[in-house]
Design an enzyme around this catalytic site. Sequence first.
Site, mmCIF file in Angstrom:
data_model
loop_
_atom_site.group_PDB
_atom_site.id
_atom_site.type_symbol
_atom_site.label_atom_id
_atom_site.label_comp_id
_atom_site.label_asym_id
_atom_site.label_seq_id
_atom_site.Cartn_x
_atom_site.Cartn_y
_atom_site.Cartn_z
ATOM 1 N N LEU A 67 0.864 -1.176 0.000
ATOM 2 C CA LEU A 67 0.000 0.000 0.000
ATOM 3 C C LEU A 67 0.899 1.224 0.000
ATOM 4 O O LEU A 67 1.988 1.218 0.587
ATOM 5 C CB LEU A 67 -0.891 0.031 1.256
ATOM 6 C CG LEU A 67 -1.958 -1.043 1.409
ATOM 7 C CD1 LEU A 67 -2.670 -0.886 2.757
ATOM 8 C CD2 LEU A 67 -2.974 -0.996 0.274
ATOM 9 N N ASP A 68 0.436 2.296 -0.641
ATOM 10 C CA ASP A 68 1.181 3.548 -0.587
ATOM 11 C C ASP A 68 1.371 3.969 0.865
ATOM 12 O O ASP A 68 0.543 3.666 1.729
ATOM 13 C CB ASP A 68 0.427 4.664 -1.320
ATOM 14 C CG ASP A 68 0.336 4.431 -2.815
ATOM 15 O OD1 ASP A 68 1.077 3.572 -3.325
ATOM 16 O OD2 ASP A 68 -0.473 5.125 -3.463
ATOM 17 N N ARG A 69 2.428 4.707 1.102
ATOM 18 C CA ARG A 69 2.724 5.158 2.471
ATOM 19 C C ARG A 69 1.550 5.906 3.099
ATOM 20 O O ARG A 69 1.235 5.729 4.280
ATOM 21 C CB ARG A 69 3.965 6.058 2.451
ATOM 22 C CG ARG A 69 4.398 6.552 3.815
ATOM 23 C CD ARG A 69 5.687 7.344 3.717
ATOM 24 N NE ARG A 69 6.118 7.804 5.018
ATOM 25 C CZ ARG A 69 7.246 8.478 5.243
ATOM 26 N NH1 ARG A 69 8.044 8.766 4.229
ATOM 27 N NH2 ARG A 69 7.562 8.880 6.458
ATOM 28 N N ARG A 97 -5.441 6.484 -7.362
ATOM 29 C CA ARG A 97 -5.196 7.929 -7.356
ATOM 30 C C ARG A 97 -5.133 8.494 -8.773
ATOM 31 O O ARG A 97 -5.724 9.547 -9.073
ATOM 32 C CB ARG A 97 -3.899 8.223 -6.594
ATOM 33 C CG ARG A 97 -3.964 7.796 -5.142
ATOM 34 C CD ARG A 97 -2.595 7.699 -4.490
ATOM 35 N NE ARG A 97 -1.944 8.992 -4.382
ATOM 36 C CZ ARG A 97 -0.729 9.168 -3.879
ATOM 37 N NH1 ARG A 97 -0.029 8.115 -3.454
ATOM 38 N NH2 ARG A 97 -0.201 10.372 -3.803
#
Length: 321
Positions: free
Chosen positions: A145-147, A247
């Site tokens: 997962l993205d930060r 996103r």
Amino acid sequence: MNISHKSTTNTVERIEIAADQAGQRIDNFLLTYLKGVPRSQIYRILRRGEVRVNKGRIKPHYRLQGGDVIRIPPVTRAVSEPAIPTTKAVERIKSAVLYEDSRVIILNKPSGMAVHGGSGLSFGVIEAMRYWRSDLHYLELVHRLDRDTSGCLVIAKTRGALRQLHTLLRGEGMDKRYLALVKGRWQGEARNITAPLQKNILSSGERMVKVNREGKPSLSVFIPRSVSPSVSLMEVLLKTGRTHQVRVHATHVGHPIAGDEKYGDETFNREMRDIGLKRLFLHAWRLEFSLQEPQQTISITAPLDTNLQQVLKHLAIDIKV
């Protein structure tokens, strides 16, 4: 800070692949086994035929089978002592566990915490997990997962579980759903977003993803859950798992995600900060998959953190999440 030194192996190694290690690509196996060896060097020794399987040359995409014998040439590794995660980081991980059995651990990953160390970070979720759960001999990230994204993150406790889960991810065997607060009124019902995505690395080292017809096929299903003139709460079903997919797809269709500093809308982000949003409003909400031997279906929902709940309350969005 990690303390590093060089360590050179002067002899050829020969490794026999166990049954529970089968199914891995040889390049991925070497990237894990040869910790501290640069990626470029690993692909170079593969390309030159210095790595052999059953005495024969192989391509990087060769999938290992039980009983295979791998010949690894002498290599120089950068060996570093692992950084010790902070007490705060370990406590965050302890409180984030949603589910655990003999094969997997599922966390509600906090926003702002990277899944692994690197790029200036001495540790991430997986390093904190390994430090906390030192009783477990095997812990590997199943996906990423993205930060700044929170929510369901799966960690495998066995090689067999990791192999099964990667097979599910390559197909359509894992149901992954996100919640995203986006700019503007969503028009109509659910919509498939199929824009192909291409990843680029800027000179600064930052990863950026763009819609490009030469990019990788990508599919996100955007499903409206609550719609108003200024914002829409969307459920997003991921059919592929490209970097920054939700996103970039959201921005591509004119509905950037609230709090997205990389792909979002600056004015919208400022408006969302004014009502108390302190992070990216993207949350890996639900996850469902089935494992075999023995057969088991796992279905997990990760609750929203306090900040996201407060933002929804301020916007009078009442949804059971």
